[in-house]
Design an enzyme around this catalytic site. Structure first.
Site, PDB file in Angstrom:
ATOM      1  N   ASN A  12      17.766  27.011  -4.086  1.00 39.30           N
ATOM      2  CA  ASN A  12      18.191  27.705  -5.398  1.00 39.30           C
ATOM      3  C   ASN A  12      19.038  29.001  -4.514  1.00 39.30           C
ATOM      4  O   ASN A  12      18.417  29.765  -3.839  1.00 39.30           O
ATOM      5  CB  ASN A  12      17.578  27.904  -6.827  1.00 39.30           C
ATOM      6  CG  ASN A  12      17.562  29.396  -7.361  1.00 39.30           C
ATOM      7  OD1 ASN A  12      19.004  29.373  -7.355  1.00 39.30           O
ATOM      8  ND2 ASN A  12      16.099  29.228  -7.841  1.00 39.30           N
ATOM      9  N   LYS A  14      20.224  31.255  -6.893  1.00 35.10           N
ATOM     10  CA  LYS A  14      20.352  32.137  -7.686  1.00 35.10           C
ATOM     11  C   LYS A  14      21.486  32.787  -8.114  1.00 35.10           C
ATOM     12  O   LYS A  14      22.704  32.022  -7.003  1.00 35.10           O
ATOM     13  CB  LYS A  14      19.006  33.207  -7.130  1.00 35.10           C
ATOM     14  CG  LYS A  14      17.608  32.721  -6.865  1.00 35.10           C
ATOM     15  CD  LYS A  14      17.046  33.897  -7.011  1.00 35.10           C
ATOM     16  CE  LYS A  14      14.972  33.480  -6.096  1.00 35.10           C
ATOM     17  NZ  LYS A  14      14.178  33.829  -6.387  1.00 35.10           N
ATOM     18  N   HIS A 100      12.925  28.022 -13.876  1.00 40.36           N
ATOM     19  CA  HIS A 100      12.559  28.810 -12.980  1.00 40.36           C
ATOM     20  C   HIS A 100      12.197  30.512 -13.449  1.00 40.36           C
ATOM     21  O   HIS A 100      12.296  30.968 -13.952  1.00 40.36           O
ATOM     22  CB  HIS A 100      13.750  28.845 -11.844  1.00 40.36           C
ATOM     23  CG  HIS A 100      13.880  29.507 -10.955  1.00 40.36           C
ATOM     24  ND1 HIS A 100      13.220  31.319 -10.798  1.00 40.36           N
ATOM     25  CD2 HIS A 100      12.831  29.981 -10.092  1.00 40.36           C
ATOM     26  CE1 HIS A 100      13.277  32.294  -9.811  1.00 40.36           C
ATOM     27  NE2 HIS A 100      13.266  30.377  -8.889  1.00 40.36           N
ATOM     28  N   GLU A 102      12.382  33.128 -12.543  1.00 42.84           N
ATOM     29  CA  GLU A 102      13.245  33.999 -13.584  1.00 42.84           C
ATOM     30  C   GLU A 102      14.136  33.808 -14.646  1.00 42.84           C
ATOM     31  O   GLU A 102      13.727  34.637 -16.016  1.00 42.84           O
ATOM     32  CB  GLU A 102      14.023  34.363 -12.969  1.00 42.84           C
ATOM     33  CG  GLU A 102      14.337  35.102 -11.046  1.00 42.84           C
ATOM     34  CD  GLU A 102      14.095  34.859  -9.927  1.00 42.84           C
ATOM     35  OE1 GLU A 102      15.914  33.912  -9.723  1.00 42.84           O
ATOM     36  OE2 GLU A 102      13.606  35.392  -8.846  1.00 42.84           O
ATOM     37  N   GLU A 172       5.920  26.957  -8.744  1.00 42.66           N
ATOM     38  CA  GLU A 172       5.986  28.189  -7.590  1.00 42.66           C
ATOM     39  C   GLU A 172       5.715  29.213  -8.183  1.00 42.66           C
ATOM     40  O   GLU A 172       5.774  29.798  -9.385  1.00 42.66           O
ATOM     41  CB  GLU A 172       7.737  28.235  -8.351  1.00 42.66           C
ATOM     42  CG  GLU A 172       8.988  27.095  -7.309  1.00 42.66           C
ATOM     43  CD  GLU A 172       9.898  28.039  -7.742  1.00 42.66           C
ATOM     44  OE1 GLU A 172      10.289  27.647  -5.763  1.00 42.66           O
ATOM     45  OE2 GLU A 172      10.776  27.658  -8.250  1.00 42.66           O
ATOM     46  N   GLY A 178      10.472  36.037  -4.268  1.00 43.71           N
ATOM     47  CA  GLY A 178      11.123  36.735  -3.736  1.00 43.71           C
ATOM     48  C   GLY A 178      10.125  38.037  -2.937  1.00 43.71           C
ATOM     49  O   GLY A 178       9.582  38.330  -2.371  1.00 43.71           O
ATOM     50  N   SER A 219       8.392  32.231  -1.770  1.00 40.91           N
ATOM     51  CA  SER A 219       7.761  32.666   0.319  1.00 40.91           C
ATOM     52  C   SER A 219       8.213  31.745   0.936  1.00 40.91           C
ATOM     53  O   SER A 219       7.099  32.245   1.694  1.00 40.91           O
ATOM     54  CB  SER A 219       6.990  33.968   0.176  1.00 40.91           C
ATOM     55  OG  SER A 219       7.713  35.054  -0.638  1.00 40.91           O
TER      56      SER A 219
HETATM   57  C1  PEP Z   1      12.964  30.888  -5.646  1.00 38.83           C
HETATM   58  O1  PEP Z   1      13.194  31.637  -6.125  1.00 38.83           O
HETATM   59  O2  PEP Z   1      12.547  29.736  -6.391  1.00 38.83           O
HETATM   60  C2  PEP Z   1      11.552  30.972  -4.163  1.00 38.83           C
HETATM   61  C3  PEP Z   1      11.290  30.249  -4.446  1.00 38.83           C
HETATM   62  O3  PEP Z   1      12.331  32.358  -3.826  1.00 38.83           O
HETATM   63  P1  PEP Z   1      11.301  33.140  -1.943  1.00 38.83           P
HETATM   64  O4  PEP Z   1      11.227  31.597  -0.883  1.00 38.83           O
HETATM   65  O5  PEP Z   1      12.848  33.409  -1.072  1.00 38.83           O
HETATM   66  O6  PEP Z   1      10.659  32.982  -2.659  1.00 38.83           O
END
Ligand code: PEP
Length: 271
Positions: A12, A14, A100, A102, A172, A178, A219
């Site tokens: 994604n 974002k 998600h 966020e 997640e 993030g 991450s």
């Molecule tokens: C996300 O925002 O869904 C995500 C997995 O981000 P990141 O891999 O950057 O932690």
């Protein structure tokens, strides 16, 4: 189990990447993964709304599936700022990402709203990618499993097994996502995937519940992707930052695919 025939890898983007950036990125990703048979890889990208039309035109859907980062739950109406399922259909979207972290924790969406979106997405023939995960505080309080079950049971309320065949779930954990996120250990992620699997089987029966892909996100990077994908309950990876460069994402894809299929072979020999 059909779920084990394919690995699910996606990102994604974002609120990053303009139309030109997205087209560049998709062309690069498609070129870097040209040799990877799509019968074994479900590769998907979820860019911002304004890029979707150009994105669909530049890459065939069989190569890279496209998703939307959100969707309203009505076909049309007085919903300023929302996007309709009909509009997403028009631009060739396959996946709708719902809930998600966020959207839940920055923009205040609730499980009941996610449920309306899931039902609407299914009604329109999209693949809902329902994202769930506990906060750091909930983890600290020891209620992660309960939170995951609750998010699934409310988010998927009213979904019948026949519809659930089109569903994907992403685990997640909020604390893992993030720039300030700490990736879950492979053991922790696998354990939570098992809880999710058990709940899906409870909701939809063994046959359907055990075939719904569950992806890990939070991450994921070049260093931890390989150990995560070797865990028995992880069917794919949903990656943010580490996938936003086409060459780096492709490196992760090439690294995890053989490990995933080796795992599948050893699983098959057990049954
Ligand atoms: C996300 O925002 O869904 C995500 C997995 O981000 P990141 O891999 O950057 O932690």
């Amino acid at each position: 189990m059909a779920r084990l025939d394919k690995i699910y890898l996606g990102t994604n983007t974002k609120m990053y990447k303009t139309i030109a950036d997205t087209v560049d990125y998709l062309m690069g990703l498609n070129a870097f993964t040209a040799e990877v048979p799509r019968s074994r890889l479900e590769l998907f990208v979820i860019p911002s709304f304004t890029t979707l039309d150009a994105a669909r035109r530049c890459i065939p859907a069989v190569k890279i599936s496209l998703g939307a980062q959100n969707m309203g739950w009505e076909d049309e109406g007085q919903f300023t700022g929302e996007i309709s399922p009909l509009m997403l259909k028009e631009v060739g979207v396959k996946i709708v990402e719902i809930g998600h972290s966020e959207r839940r924790h920055v923009l205040g969406e609730t499980d009941l709203q996610e449920n309306k979106k899931v039902l609407c997405a299914l009604r329109h023939g999209f693949t809902p990618l329902l994202c769930i995960g506990e906060t750091a505080e909930q983890k600290e309080l020891g209620v992660s499993d309960e939170i995951l079950c609750m998010q699934l049971k409310i988010g998927l309320h009213g979904v019948i097994p026949e519809q659930a065949k089109n569903l994907w779930v992403a685990y997640e954990p909020v604390w893992a996502i993030g720039v300030n996120g700490v990736p879950a250990t492979k053991e922790y992620a696998d354990e939570k995937h098992a809880v999710i699997r058990q709940t899906l089987v409870e909701l939809f029966g063994y046959e359907v519940g055990s075939d719904i892909p569950i992806l890990y996100g939070g991450s994921v990077n070049r260093d931890n992707a390989e150990e995560l994908i070797q865990m028995p309950n992880i069917d794919g990876l949903f990656i943010g930052r580490s996938a936003w460069n086409a060459a780096s994402f492709s490196e992760i894809i090439q690294a995890v695919m053989p490990l995933f299929f080796a795992r599948k072979k050893s699983f098959k020999s057990l049954i």
